[in-house]
Design an enzyme around this catalytic site. Structure first.
Site, PDB file in Angstrom:
ATOM      1  N   ARG A  56      43.711  43.617  68.445  1.00 49.87           N
ATOM      2  CA  ARG A  56      44.731  42.880  69.208  1.00 49.87           C
ATOM      3  C   ARG A  56      44.106  41.721  69.972  1.00 49.87           C
ATOM      4  O   ARG A  56      44.790  40.985  70.677  1.00 49.87           O
ATOM      5  CB  ARG A  56      45.440  43.808  70.196  1.00 49.87           C
TER       6      ARG A  56
ATOM      7  N   LYS B  91      29.400  47.194  67.225  1.00 49.54           N
ATOM      8  CA  LYS B  91      29.041  47.183  68.652  1.00 49.54           C
ATOM      9  C   LYS B  91      27.620  47.664  68.944  1.00 49.54           C
ATOM     10  O   LYS B  91      26.981  47.180  69.866  1.00 49.54           O
ATOM     11  CB  LYS B  91      30.031  48.032  69.454  1.00 49.54           C
TER      12      LYS B  91
ATOM     13  N   GLY C  41      35.557  63.606  76.714  1.00 49.54           N
ATOM     14  CA  GLY C  41      35.044  62.804  75.610  1.00 49.54           C
ATOM     15  C   GLY C  41      33.661  62.264  75.939  1.00 49.54           C
ATOM     16  O   GLY C  41      33.284  62.166  77.121  1.00 49.54           O
TER      17      GLY C  41
ATOM     18  N   GLY D 105      32.162  59.623  73.604  1.00 46.15           N
ATOM     19  CA  GLY D 105      31.912  58.544  72.646  1.00 46.15           C
ATOM     20  C   GLY D 105      31.627  57.230  73.368  1.00 46.15           C
ATOM     21  O   GLY D 105      31.263  57.213  74.550  1.00 46.15           O
ATOM     22  N   GLY D 106      31.804  56.132  72.633  1.00 49.79           N
ATOM     23  CA  GLY D 106      31.515  54.818  73.194  1.00 49.79           C
ATOM     24  C   GLY D 106      32.379  54.493  74.403  1.00 49.79           C
ATOM     25  O   GLY D 106      31.895  53.939  75.399  1.00 49.79           O
TER      26      GLY D 106
ATOM     27  N   GLY E 211      46.428  53.114  79.098  1.00 53.81           N
ATOM     28  CA  GLY E 211      45.211  52.581  78.490  1.00 53.81           C
ATOM     29  C   GLY E 211      45.266  51.107  78.140  1.00 53.81           C
ATOM     30  O   GLY E 211      44.229  50.496  77.840  1.00 53.81           O
TER      31      GLY E 211
ATOM     32  N   ASP F 112      33.691  46.475  78.660  1.00 53.80           N
ATOM     33  CA  ASP F 112      34.634  47.602  78.679  1.00 53.80           C
ATOM     34  C   ASP F 112      34.647  48.306  80.039  1.00 53.80           C
ATOM     35  O   ASP F 112      35.709  48.712  80.526  1.00 53.80           O
ATOM     36  CB  ASP F 112      34.279  48.621  77.590  1.00 53.80           C
TER      37      ASP F 112
HETATM   38  P1  ATR Z   1      35.221  55.862  71.032  1.00 52.37           P
HETATM   39  O1  ATR Z   1      34.155  54.842  70.756  1.00 52.37           O
HETATM   40  O2  ATR Z   1      36.616  55.300  71.016  1.00 52.37           O
HETATM   41  O3  ATR Z   1      34.946  56.636  72.282  1.00 52.37           O
HETATM   42  P2  ATR Z   1      34.157  57.929  69.320  1.00 52.37           P
HETATM   43  O4  ATR Z   1      32.787  57.473  69.643  1.00 52.37           O
HETATM   44  O5  ATR Z   1      34.489  58.287  67.931  1.00 52.37           O
HETATM   45  O6  ATR Z   1      35.226  56.855  69.775  1.00 52.37           O
HETATM   46  O7  ATR Z   1      34.483  59.177  70.297  1.00 52.37           O
HETATM   47  C1  ATR Z   1      35.628  59.930  70.147  1.00 52.37           C
HETATM   48  C2  ATR Z   1      35.651  61.054  71.199  1.00 52.37           C
HETATM   49  O8  ATR Z   1      36.829  61.842  70.964  1.00 52.37           O
HETATM   50  C3  ATR Z   1      34.469  62.006  71.104  1.00 52.37           C
HETATM   51  O9  ATR Z   1      34.145  62.473  72.398  1.00 52.37           O
HETATM   52  C4  ATR Z   1      35.031  63.137  70.245  1.00 52.37           C
HETATM   53  O10 ATR Z   1      34.393  64.364  70.427  1.00 52.37           O
HETATM   54  P3  ATR Z   1      33.032  64.753  69.619  1.00 52.37           P
HETATM   55  O11 ATR Z   1      31.909  64.138  70.387  1.00 52.37           O
HETATM   56  O12 ATR Z   1      33.039  66.225  69.615  1.00 52.37           O
HETATM   57  O13 ATR Z   1      33.211  64.165  68.229  1.00 52.37           O
HETATM   58  C5  ATR Z   1      36.449  63.197  70.771  1.00 52.37           C
HETATM   59  N1  ATR Z   1      37.355  63.849  69.813  1.00 52.37           N
HETATM   60  C6  ATR Z   1      37.855  63.332  68.668  1.00 52.37           C
HETATM   61  N2  ATR Z   1      38.679  64.221  68.070  1.00 52.37           N
HETATM   62  C7  ATR Z   1      38.687  65.349  68.849  1.00 52.37           C
HETATM   63  C8  ATR Z   1      39.341  66.613  68.774  1.00 52.37           C
HETATM   64  N3  ATR Z   1      40.153  66.922  67.758  1.00 52.37           N
HETATM   65  N4  ATR Z   1      39.122  67.505  69.766  1.00 52.37           N
HETATM   66  C9  ATR Z   1      38.291  67.212  70.800  1.00 52.37           C
HETATM   67  N5  ATR Z   1      37.645  66.015  70.929  1.00 52.37           N
HETATM   68  C10 ATR Z   1      37.838  65.101  69.966  1.00 52.37           C
END
Ligand code: ATR
Length: 287
Positions: free
Chosen positions: A21, A71, A134, A136-137, A249, A108
């Site tokens: 976007r 990234k 979570g 992740g990034g 968000g 971010d």
């Molecule tokens: P982003 O960069 O947007 O943070 P990402 O790096 O793929 O994306 O991170 C996604 C997050 O969502 C992670 O913390 C992931 O948990 P894992 O580290 O166990 O993979 C979490 N996540 C995704 N699907 C999930 C699910 N079904 N239940 C619990 N956590 C989930």
């Protein structure tokens, strides 16, 4: 749109890039502030990232944003990485310097912080205990922002413990205290928290909802979901119903664009209701 021969150039590199976007966001601001510039999607394959970034100064680009999957890879390509981006482990904004060198930043954390400040005026991070779901990034950017805001404690809850441990090792070690908790403990760790942030993809369109029982969360806590499709996730609806303050968000996405825009186009920009509406219009969940 009127693009002159002197238009300032910027764009976003991703593969794929159609979902982004950012062109809507930046071209809205270019129109709103009457800047002679243009912001374009740049579909760049992972194997071409270095070549594409190095071409920016030669093409007269002021810089670009980066999205999936670039990234992290860009960290080892640009000439300088600001310390915050290094800590987060990702670059989302590249600035071309006067001398043609490339600087990598991560905006971010800034986007998250600015949106939180605007959405909950008067909220103070000091002495706050935050729960981050979570690892992740997005969670890295959120944790970095919370650290800068001076929260006292971060409880990190993630499905895969190793990811949370790695985040805590990279971004912890000082203030705030970061503790890692099992995913099964996510309801219990809400006890005594003043701020809860979902950074997982749960609750997003076509994903299962985040299963979180807010019973233990003190009334009046702030609940943030970084998911923005839909804008009101099941988590935010439940939090609103329970009398908590909610933060969606979309604002993080909009605010993270401001530092890049200022660096490339030389104008400080703001987030207005009109901008939110323009971007929201492009985000309707697919049925
Ligand atoms: P982003 O960069 O947007 O943070 P990402 O790096 O793929 O994306 O991170 C996604 C997050 O969502 C992670 O913390 C992931 O948990 P894992 O580290 O166990 O993979 C979490 N996540 C995704 N699907 C999930 C699910 N079904 N239940 C619990 N956590 C989930």
């Amino acid at each position: 749109m009127n693009i002159s021969g002197r238009a300032k150039l910027a764009g976003i590199m991703g593969w794929p890039v159609e979902h982004s976007r950012s062109p809507v966001l930046h071209n809205f601001w270019l129109r709103q502030y009457r800047v002679d510039g243009v912001y374009v999607p740049l579909p760049v394959r992972p194997e071409n990232l270095a070549q594409a970034l190095r071409a920016l100064p030669a093409l007269g680009f002021r810089g670009c944003n980066l999205t999936i999957p670039h990234k992290q890879a860009a960290l080892s390509i640009v000439d300088r990485v600001e310390p915050l981006a290094r800590r987060i482990g990702a670059i989302n904004t590249v600035i071309v310097g006067e001398d043609g060198t490339l600087e990598g930043r991560n905006t971010d954390a800034y986007g998250f912080r600015e949106h939180l400040r605007e959405s909950v005026p008067g909220w103070s991070a000091s002495r706050a205990r935050a729960v981050v779901l979570g690892a992740g990034g997005a969670a890295r950017a959120v944790v970095a922002a919370l650290a800068e805001e001076g929260v006292e404690e971060i409880r990190l809850v993630n499905r895969t413990a190793a990811h949370a441990e790695a985040l805590a090792a990279d971004l912890g070690g000082g203030a705030p205290r970061i503790s890692v908790h099992a995913w099964a403990r996510r309801d219990a760790v809400l006890d005594g928290a003043g701020l809860v942030i979902n950074t997982t993809s749960l609750g997003m369109d076509k994903q299962p909802p985040l299963d979180l029982d807010l019973k233990a969360l003190p009334t009046g806590a702030v609940v943030v979901d970084i998911v923005y499709v839909p804008l009101e996730t099941p988590l935010l609806a439940a939090a609103r119903g329970a009398g908590h303050r909610v933060v969606d968000g979309l604002g993080m996405l909009l605010h993270q664009g401001r530092p890049g825009f200022a660096a490339w186009f030389g104008t400080e920009v703001g987030v207005t209701a009109e901008l939110r509406a323009a971007v929201l219009q492009t985000l309707a969940p697919s049925r």
